[in-house]
Design an enzyme around this catalytic site. Structure first.
Site, mmCIF file in Angstrom:
data_model
loop_
_atom_site.group_PDB
_atom_site.id
_atom_site.type_symbol
_atom_site.label_atom_id
_atom_site.label_comp_id
_atom_site.label_asym_id
_atom_site.label_seq_id
_atom_site.Cartn_x
_atom_site.Cartn_y
_atom_site.Cartn_z
ATOM 1 N N ARG A 116 0.826 -1.230 0.000
ATOM 2 C CA ARG A 116 0.000 0.000 0.000
ATOM 3 C C ARG A 116 0.855 1.273 0.000
ATOM 4 N NH1 ARG A 116 -3.346 -2.874 3.823
ATOM 5 N NH2 ARG A 116 -4.985 -3.892 2.660
ATOM 6 N N LYS A 138 3.399 11.346 -11.667
ATOM 7 C CA LYS A 138 2.520 10.522 -12.506
ATOM 8 C C LYS A 138 3.208 9.188 -12.751
ATOM 9 C CE LYS A 138 -0.406 13.660 -15.156
ATOM 10 N NZ LYS A 138 -0.729 14.180 -16.506
ATOM 11 N N GLU A 180 10.211 18.179 -25.233
ATOM 12 C CA GLU A 180 9.520 18.481 -23.970
ATOM 13 C C GLU A 180 10.123 19.732 -23.308
ATOM 14 O OE1 GLU A 180 6.833 16.960 -22.771
ATOM 15 O OE2 GLU A 180 6.793 14.917 -23.582
ATOM 16 N N LYS A 222 8.078 22.845 -14.270
ATOM 17 C CA LYS A 222 7.227 21.690 -13.936
ATOM 18 C C LYS A 222 6.877 21.722 -12.452
ATOM 19 C CE LYS A 222 5.712 17.225 -14.620
ATOM 20 N NZ LYS A 222 5.713 16.020 -15.395
ATOM 21 N N GLU A 232 -4.097 17.408 -11.396
ATOM 22 C CA GLU A 232 -4.626 17.797 -12.707
ATOM 23 C C GLU A 232 -6.149 17.993 -12.674
ATOM 24 O OE1 GLU A 232 -2.501 15.798 -15.911
ATOM 25 O OE2 GLU A 232 -4.188 16.178 -17.247
ATOM 26 N N ARG A 237 -2.224 21.917 -14.579
ATOM 27 C CA ARG A 237 -1.300 20.842 -14.984
ATOM 28 C C ARG A 237 -1.617 20.354 -16.396
ATOM 29 N NH1 ARG A 237 1.231 15.988 -11.315
ATOM 30 N NH2 ARG A 237 2.518 15.121 -12.985
ATOM 31 N N ASN A 241 0.078 19.090 -21.227
ATOM 32 C CA ASN A 241 -0.327 18.194 -22.312
ATOM 33 C C ASN A 241 -0.262 18.875 -23.680
ATOM 34 O OD1 ASN A 241 -0.828 16.122 -20.509
ATOM 35 N ND2 ASN A 241 -2.933 16.798 -20.142
ATOM 36 N N HIS A 244 0.150 16.991 -26.944
ATOM 37 C CA HIS A 244 -0.071 15.568 -26.673
ATOM 38 C C HIS A 244 -1.357 15.034 -27.303
ATOM 39 C CE1 HIS A 244 3.275 16.178 -24.006
ATOM 40 N NE2 HIS A 244 3.268 14.920 -23.629
ATOM 41 N N HIS A 248 -0.691 12.241 -29.628
ATOM 42 C CA HIS A 248 -1.193 10.901 -29.294
ATOM 43 C C HIS A 248 -1.793 10.234 -30.529
ATOM 44 C CE1 HIS A 248 -4.369 8.093 -27.975
ATOM 45 N NE2 HIS A 248 -3.468 7.732 -27.102
ATOM 46 N N HIS A 262 7.889 9.070 -28.572
ATOM 47 C CA HIS A 262 6.969 10.002 -27.916
ATOM 48 C C HIS A 262 7.352 11.483 -28.106
ATOM 49 C CE1 HIS A 262 4.073 11.528 -25.080
ATOM 50 N NE2 HIS A 262 5.046 12.094 -24.387
#
Ligand code: GLY
Length: 361
Positions: A116, A138, A180, A222, A232, A237, A241, A244, A248, A262
């Site tokens: 956990r 993330k 990035e 960041k 987010e 945040r 993206n 993206h 994507h 990517h």
């Protein structure tokens, strides 16, 4: 040494940036471990860095996994959790993720769920991981339905960035990570985009000071954005993206593999986001042209053709409909009023995007 704090209350942690830091990592990881076990998880591509890190810690246990995006899987998550349990990892022990975004995402997720939650540190070895994925918590694996669909927010306890490790990174990986870096300028920092235009080529060619400056600047941006919107939920945040949503669709069309990696998809996606913003009259055509020209100048794709994508617009839109950001039939887009003036637009009509993509072909 540059130290940047990710300010998250009880989960606050430092990001340390210094050339040669890998060999001195023990100075920072050992006090954090407080005498408890340290286990490093790395992939087969970074065994040279692993040897340096193990020596810096005067020896420690290691887990080595296969490299590549396919390692972000249920099977590898199970293998990693079993390996950590076999090492007897307890909640108070420190697991260290050494590698690129794949290792960071996988190890972070394992540490979110193992017993956990157990403690972990990030030691990113690619530019993309140093300026983006190692900071902000993330973590995820991919499933048959798509990328990063199963994961958790799990902040590391420290991030150690050694820009020198980039010296052995393949040039294509370096350029992809640089996309990035540029993204932070495009989001809300026009002066940093201008810095990228002036210094990006030197950074990619190996200029150590340019690398240190860019990494520190990107991590600061960041850290600021994550501190303002860790989960987010506040539309802040989400700015990260940028590029993206278009990207994507291109990655999905290219098969999420070697054909378009990517960061390359992010570069092409940012260029398309600016082109689309210009086509809608939101941003000056000169700004969109500057974005495309900069990516082109460093060998990154600046649109569909350069990304090797020849698919009909309907196919790209179909990929967008499977984007995990889809919410109640709409897809949030990051559009721009200019360089450094990105905003979140929840009212974009996909039929209009389709017409734009058809024309862009
Ligand atoms: N890579 C985007 C984020 O961390 O939010």
């Amino acid at each position: 040494m540059t130290t940047i704090t990710v300010d998250l209350g009880a989960r606050t942690y430092p990001v340390l940036i210094e050339a040669g830091l890998l060999g001195r990592a023990g100075d920072h990881l050992a006090p954090l471990a407080k005498g408890r076990r340290i286990v490093i998880v790395a992939d087969e591509n970074v065994t040279g860095h692993l040897a340096i890190l193990v020596e810096a810690l005067n020896g420690c246990e290691t887990v080595i996994l296969p490299p590549g995006e396919s390692s972000k899987s249920w099977a590898m998550l199970e293998r990693l959790c079993d390996a950590l349990l076999a090492h007897g990892v307890e909640r108070g022990d420190l697991v260290v993720a050494l590698g690129g975004g794949v290792i960071g995402d996988l190890v972070g997720f394992a540490c979110a769920i193992l017993k956990r939650g157990c403690r972990f540190a990030q030691v990113p070895t690619t530019l993309l991981a140093q300026v983006d994925s190692s900071v902000g918590g993330k973590t995820a694996i991919n499933t048959a339905a798509g990328k990063n669909l199963v994961g958790a927010f799990k902040q590391p306890e420290i991030v150690l960035i050694d820009p020198q490790v980039l010296d052995t990174l393949p040039p294509r990986e370096l350029a992809a990570g640089y996309a990035e870096v540029v993204k932070y300028g495009l989001i809300d920092d026009a002066a940093f985009f201008a810095w990228c235009e002036a210094n990006g080529a030197a950074l990619l060619a190996g200029d150590a000071e340019a690398r240190r400056y860019a990494i520190a600047h990107a991590v600061s941006a960041k850290a600021r954005i994550v501190a303002a919107d860790e989960y987010e939920t506040r539309g802040i945040r989400a700015l990260l993206n940028l590029g993206h949503t278009f990207g994507h669709a291109l990655e999905a069309e290219a098969g999420f593999g070697h054909a378009l990696i990517h960061g390359e998809a992010v570069a092409a996606g940012c260029a398309l986001a600016f082109d689309y913003s210009a086509a809608k009259g939101l941003c000056a055509a000169e700004d969109a042209a500057r974005v495309a020209a900069h990516f082109r100048s460093v060998g990154l794709p600046d649109g569909l053709a350069a990304a090797g994508i020849d698919a009909p617009a309907t196919r790209l839109i179909a990929h967008m409909r499977h984007d995990k950001k889809m919410a109640a039939g709409t897809l949030p887009f990051l559009l721009a009023h200019g360089i450094g003036r990105t905003y979140l637009d929840n009212s974009v009509d996909l039929a209009e995007v389709e017409a734009f993509l058809a024309a862009a072909r």
